[in-house]
Design a protein around this motif. Structure first.
Motif, short mmCIF file in Angstrom:
data_model
loop_
_atom_site.label_atom_id
_atom_site.label_comp_id
_atom_site.label_asym_id
_atom_site.label_seq_id
_atom_site.Cartn_x
_atom_site.Cartn_y
_atom_site.Cartn_z
N TYR A 114 0.84 -1.20 0.00
CA TYR A 114 0.00 0.00 0.00
C TYR A 114 0.88 1.25 0.00
O TYR A 114 1.97 1.27 0.57
N GLY A 115 0.38 2.31 -0.64
CA GLY A 115 1.05 3.60 -0.56
C GLY A 115 2.38 3.67 -1.26
O GLY A 115 3.33 4.25 -0.74
N PHE A 116 2.46 3.14 -2.47
CA PHE A 116 3.73 3.11 -3.21
C PHE A 116 3.68 4.09 -4.39
O PHE A 116 2.62 4.41 -4.92
N HIS A 117 4.87 4.51 -4.80
CA HIS A 117 5.01 5.33 -6.01
C HIS A 117 5.34 4.42 -7.20
O HIS A 117 5.85 3.31 -7.03
N ASP A 118 5.07 4.92 -8.39
CA ASP A 118 5.22 4.11 -9.61
C ASP A 118 6.60 3.48 -9.75
O ASP A 118 6.74 2.33 -10.16
N ALA A 119 7.63 4.23 -9.39
CA ALA A 119 8.99 3.77 -9.62
C ALA A 119 9.31 2.49 -8.85
O ALA A 119 10.14 1.68 -9.29
N LEU A 120 8.66 2.27 -7.73
CA LEU A 120 8.95 1.10 -6.90
C LEU A 120 8.66 -0.20 -7.65
O LEU A 120 9.39 -1.19 -7.50
N LEU A 121 7.60 -0.21 -8.45
CA LEU A 121 7.17 -1.43 -9.15
C LEU A 121 7.42 -1.37 -10.65
O LEU A 121 6.88 -2.18 -11.40
N ALA A 122 8.24 -0.44 -11.08
CA ALA A 122 8.42 -0.20 -12.51
C ALA A 122 9.06 -1.37 -13.25
O ALA A 122 8.74 -1.62 -14.42
N ASP A 123 9.92 -2.12 -12.57
CA ASP A 123 10.66 -3.22 -13.22
C ASP A 123 10.30 -4.54 -12.53
O ASP A 123 11.03 -5.02 -11.66
N PRO A 124 9.17 -5.15 -12.89
CA PRO A 124 8.72 -6.36 -12.20
C PRO A 124 9.72 -7.51 -12.26
O PRO A 124 9.87 -8.26 -11.28
N ASP A 125 10.41 -7.67 -13.38
CA ASP A 125 11.37 -8.76 -13.49
C ASP A 125 12.44 -8.65 -12.41
O ASP A 125 12.77 -9.63 -11.73
N ARG A 126 12.95 -7.46 -12.22
CA ARG A 126 13.98 -7.26 -11.19
C ARG A 126 13.41 -7.44 -9.79
O ARG A 126 14.01 -8.13 -8.95
N VAL A 127 12.25 -6.84 -9.54
CA VAL A 127 11.63 -6.94 -8.21
C VAL A 127 11.39 -8.39 -7.82
O VAL A 127 11.77 -8.82 -6.72
N MET A 128 10.80 -9.15 -8.72
CA MET A 128 10.47 -10.55 -8.40
C MET A 128 11.71 -11.41 -8.28
O MET A 128 11.76 -12.33 -7.46
N ARG A 129 12.71 -11.11 -9.09
CA ARG A 129 13.94 -11.90 -9.07
C ARG A 129 14.77 -11.63 -7.81
O ARG A 129 15.35 -12.55 -7.23
N GLU A 130 14.82 -10.39 -7.36
CA GLU A 130 15.66 -10.03 -6.22
C GLU A 130 15.11 -10.56 -4.89
O GLU A 130 15.88 -10.91 -4.00
N GLY A 131 13.80 -10.57 -4.73
CA GLY A 131 13.22 -11.15 -3.53
C GLY A 131 12.96 -10.17 -2.40
O GLY A 131 13.27 -8.97 -2.48
N LEU A 132 12.39 -10.70 -1.32
CA LEU A 132 11.90 -9.88 -0.21
C LEU A 132 13.02 -9.12 0.50
O LEU A 132 12.86 -7.93 0.81
N ALA A 133 14.14 -9.78 0.79
CA ALA A 133 15.21 -9.11 1.54
C ALA A 133 15.72 -7.88 0.80
O ALA A 133 16.00 -6.84 1.41
N ALA A 134 15.83 -7.98 -0.52
CA ALA A 134 16.28 -6.84 -1.32
C ALA A 134 15.18 -5.78 -1.44
O ALA A 134 15.47 -4.58 -1.53
N PHE A 135 13.92 -6.23 -1.46
CA PHE A 135 12.81 -5.31 -1.64
C PHE A 135 12.53 -4.49 -0.37
O PHE A 135 12.08 -3.34 -0.46
N ALA A 136 12.78 -5.07 0.79
CA ALA A 136 12.43 -4.40 2.05
C ALA A 136 13.01 -2.99 2.17
O ALA A 136 12.27 -2.03 2.45
N PRO A 137 14.31 -2.78 1.98
CA PRO A 137 14.81 -1.39 2.09
C PRO A 137 14.29 -0.48 0.99
O PRO A 137 14.16 0.74 1.19
N GLN A 138 13.93 -1.06 -0.16
CA GLN A 138 13.40 -0.24 -1.25
C GLN A 138 12.00 0.27 -0.94
O GLN A 138 11.70 1.45 -1.15
N TYR A 139 11.13 -0.62 -0.45
CA TYR A 139 9.76 -0.16 -0.18
C TYR A 139 9.76 0.81 1.00
O TYR A 139 8.95 1.75 1.04
N ARG A 140 10.65 0.60 1.95
CA ARG A 140 10.70 1.53 3.09
C ARG A 140 11.22 2.90 2.67
O ARG A 140 10.71 3.93 3.12
N ALA A 141 12.20 2.93 1.79
CA ALA A 141 12.70 4.20 1.27
C ALA A 141 11.62 4.92 0.48
O ALA A 141 11.57 6.16 0.46
#
Length: 228
Positions: A100-127
């Motif tokens: 919830y409450g995300f900007h477009d850039a956070l989900l812009a590259d689904p292949d990278r997001v899904m490939r990197e996984g939760l640990a890599a995504f956590a600091p990104q969504y918090r930022a």
């Protein structure tokens, strides 16, 4: 009190979703809801289903949000607010996470997001200032994620075709002092409006919904609660 759905899927993006914009709005109007958050599946299967090519350049966020945009377009007729959300699944597991409450850039590259996984995504969504809630963490094939990567847990999921072991989800959320949410996990006729949250205020958008969840100033709609 305002009635808000936090977990809902459309037929446009979620392969398992049966409902289009008009049907969803009619159902939720009948159920007395004031707002709904569209949390279509953000996973490889659903990108294939929606024919969103992840190999071409450019952001895929707005293509992914097609269901949200279609509901938003018809929302004026029904006086229901529509929020943008997502239900992410990374390649590493079958776990699902409500965003919830995300900007477009956070989900812009689904292949990278899904490939990197939760640990890599956590600091990104918090930022980004977004909020991440693990959906139905004790459902079959799911496991509770490390609490340090989460803001919250969906402690009440009432999809009728799954046993989400909500009691275990509640215990996990309490143990780790996580935000607690509830959602109907609506996919088909009959799924709609079984739970969600009740609030004295009605957020303007998904960013406001994320702020509301952080505040804790809401109550969970229990199955036995048919009146505000």
């Amino acid at each position: 009190m305002y009635r808000i759905e936090t977990h809902l899927h459309t037929t446009y993006i979620s392969r398992c979703g049966w409902l289009g914009a008009e049907a969803i709005m009619k159902y939720y109007t009948a159920c007395g809801y004031d707002a709904i958050c569209v949390t279509d599946h953000y996973n490889r299967e659903c990108f294939d289903y929606a024919e969103i090519d992840l190999t071409t350049p450019g952001s895929k966020t707005q293509a992914f949000l097609q269901g949200y945009h279609r509901l938003k377009k018809v929302s004026e007729k029904y006086n229901i607010r529509v929020y943008a959300g997502a239900e992410l699944r990374f390649d590493e597991s079958d776990n699902d996470y409500l965003l919830y409450g995300f900007h477009d850039a956070l989900l812009a590259d689904p292949d990278r997001v899904m490939r990197e996984g939760l640990a890599a995504f956590a600091p990104q969504y918090r930022a980004d200032g977004a909020l991440l809630v693990q959906a139905h963490p004790f459902r079959k094939k799911c496991t509770p994620a490390p609490a340090e990567y989460l803001d919250g847990v969906e402690v009440l999921n009432l999809n009728p075709r799954h046993d989400s072991h909500n009691d275990l989800a509640l215990a996990y959320a309490k143990e780790h002092h996580l935000i607690m949410t509830a959602g109907s996990d609506c996919h088909r006729p009959g799924d709609q409006g079984t739970t969600g949250i009740l609030s004295d205020t009605l957020p303007e958008d998904s960013f406001g919904l994320a702020d509301l969840l952080r505040s804790g100033n809401y109550t969970i709609i229990r199955p036995e609660c048919t009146e505000d």
